[in-house]
Design an enzyme around this catalytic site. Sequence first.
Site, PDB file in Angstrom:
ATOM      1  N   ASP A  81      50.367 -31.926  49.822  1.00  0.00           N
ATOM      2  CA  ASP A  81      49.712 -30.863  50.595  1.00  0.00           C
ATOM      3  C   ASP A  81      48.201 -30.994  50.450  1.00  0.00           C
ATOM      4  O   ASP A  81      47.495 -30.052  50.161  1.00  0.00           O
ATOM      5  CB  ASP A  81      50.195 -29.483  50.104  1.00  0.00           C
ATOM      6  CG  ASP A  81      49.658 -28.348  50.967  1.00  0.00           C
ATOM      7  OD1 ASP A  81      49.160 -28.622  52.079  1.00  0.00           O
ATOM      8  OD2 ASP A  81      49.726 -27.186  50.528  1.00  0.00           O
TER       9      ASP A  81
ATOM     10  N   ASP B  28      47.181 -29.937  57.587  1.00  0.00           N
ATOM     11  CA  ASP B  28      47.756 -28.898  56.717  1.00  0.00           C
ATOM     12  C   ASP B  28      48.921 -28.235  57.403  1.00  0.00           C
ATOM     13  O   ASP B  28      48.739 -27.293  58.153  1.00  0.00           O
ATOM     14  CB  ASP B  28      46.674 -27.887  56.347  1.00  0.00           C
ATOM     15  CG  ASP B  28      47.133 -26.901  55.293  1.00  0.00           C
ATOM     16  OD1 ASP B  28      48.166 -27.154  54.657  1.00  0.00           O
ATOM     17  OD2 ASP B  28      46.459 -25.872  55.112  1.00  0.00           O
TER      18      ASP B  28
ATOM     19  N   GLU C  46      54.378 -21.456  53.017  1.00  0.00           N
ATOM     20  CA  GLU C  46      53.381 -21.693  51.972  1.00  0.00           C
ATOM     21  C   GLU C  46      52.100 -20.924  52.261  1.00  0.00           C
ATOM     22  O   GLU C  46      51.455 -20.414  51.353  1.00  0.00           O
ATOM     23  CB  GLU C  46      53.061 -23.200  51.873  1.00  0.00           C
ATOM     24  CG  GLU C  46      52.162 -23.565  50.693  1.00  0.00           C
ATOM     25  CD  GLU C  46      50.668 -23.462  50.970  1.00  0.00           C
ATOM     26  OE1 GLU C  46      49.898 -23.457  50.004  1.00  0.00           O
ATOM     27  OE2 GLU C  46      50.261 -23.376  52.150  1.00  0.00           O
ATOM     28  N   GLU C  47      51.746 -20.857  53.545  1.00  0.00           N
ATOM     29  CA  GLU C  47      50.420 -20.342  53.887  1.00  0.00           C
ATOM     30  C   GLU C  47      50.250 -18.849  53.642  1.00  0.00           C
ATOM     31  O   GLU C  47      49.172 -18.415  53.252  1.00  0.00           O
ATOM     32  CB  GLU C  47      50.091 -20.645  55.359  1.00  0.00           C
ATOM     33  CG  GLU C  47      49.938 -22.134  55.676  1.00  0.00           C
ATOM     34  CD  GLU C  47      48.721 -22.757  55.018  1.00  0.00           C
ATOM     35  OE1 GLU C  47      48.017 -22.076  54.270  1.00  0.00           O
ATOM     36  OE2 GLU C  47      48.484 -23.956  55.262  1.00  0.00           O
TER      37      GLU C  47
HETATM   38 ZN    ZN Z   1      48.816 -26.601  52.951  1.00  0.00          ZN
END
Ligand code: ZN
Length: 475
Positions: free
Chosen positions: A341, A279, A313-314
């Site tokens: 993802d 990730d 994104e996180e």
């Molecule tokens: Zn991710």
Amino acid sequence: MALAVLFLVAAPYPPALAERVVGTALRDGVAYSRLQDLTDSVGPRLTGSPGAEAAVAWALQKFQEDGVSAHTEPATVPHWVRGEERAELLPAKGVAGLKLAVTALGGSPGTPSDGIEGDIVEVHTLAELQALGASAKGKIVFFNHAMSTASGKTTGYGAFVDLRTHGPAEAAKAGAAGAFVRSLATASFRSPHTGATDFAEGAPKVPAAAISTEDADLFHRLLAKGAQVRVKLWLGCKTLPDVQSANVVAEVRGREKPEEVVLLGAHLDSWDLAQGAIDDGAGAVIVMEAARLAAQLRPAPRRTIRVVLFMNEENGLAGGKAYAKAHAAEAPRHVAALESDSGAGRPLGIVLRAGGDGKALLAPWLAPLQTVGAASFVDGEAGGADISPLGPLQVPFVSVRQDNTHYFDLHHSAADTFDKVDRDALSRTAAAVSWVAVSLAEMEGTLVRPPPTPPRQRAAPDQPQPAATPPRSNR
Ligand SMILES: [Zn+2]
């Protein structure tokens, strides 16, 4: 033989094209070696950190080596930093003291330097928290849950992620002193799984941490026998002023319709507890492989293939929002968007979100994916957090669904390291994503645009295998 001839005649692409994309991805193993380089030489890439900036430079360099033109586009991003984090279960009657396995949730404020102390109260839903009323005051609210699978409507990540994203803010409103959220995980060796938690601007905040599933089970057992569960928590995390960062945008220009864009996305940032291998280092190298292979094709595909490595994104989605805003005028010429993802697992099939009969258009192109086990359409929801801002603009979404059985064993934890990645599975998914991208860029027609999705406050799921009902939020 007759069948083979028929197949060759019927295919809308030259067989050599499929071989040059799918065959090369499987043979070269570039995605795998590149992931090793990203994880071992750049490492953790939390938004705002030196690692995130090093990743931007790394990606520009790799695109250049591949002969793919690339540039950065600005994104103003949050800058949250982790500090000391520890917690202790205090000894009491029938309770042995224990050092707990915890990690701060992204966005959490820190505790005072001498920590906070409080009794644990267990809830399983936000409604249960509300029902506590004034009795939550001064307590440390413990959000327990029954996540046991990656996906699945009642047992998957999507079923419980709201407890992490919104639970601590609700606990703060109820006057609690702090919050623990049971790790959203399908495996644990006392390895807590972090993730973002949201506090509204100006709303009350409390220190919030993920707790390992083992320690969550211990709390539950002790509370069930009526023991006092009292905990001390120290968190050194804090939010610094926003910083300037960037998405990395790379392009293989189309030969005939360069203004029409097939968008491939993944996120370059990761959590800071490990290497961000699954990730989303895996997703990044998968879409980079699609660009590398497309850049080698002569002639180039009909349309432009654009790869965006999104930042943040996180814990904020700043990169995804910045891209959608900066490119809103050309959104009608984004003929499809695919986000990678979902980890490094093998591909299982294709998921579409398009109007009309999109499957009929894409199906004749999928035969080359038989060799990687992904030549058919499967159930699920196509999309991704970073491309979700393009949903209201009616961009068709395509996903390569992957085996995510073990994704949440590792997700957001200290165990998300390169050694967990299987070379063959990663190569297969890189081959599938690359071929889908080339197909969408080369086919004569384009997918019919779907109805707009409602704009979302928060991201769509980091969740690879979407449940039938999309979770309200997902990071
Ligand atoms: Zn991710």
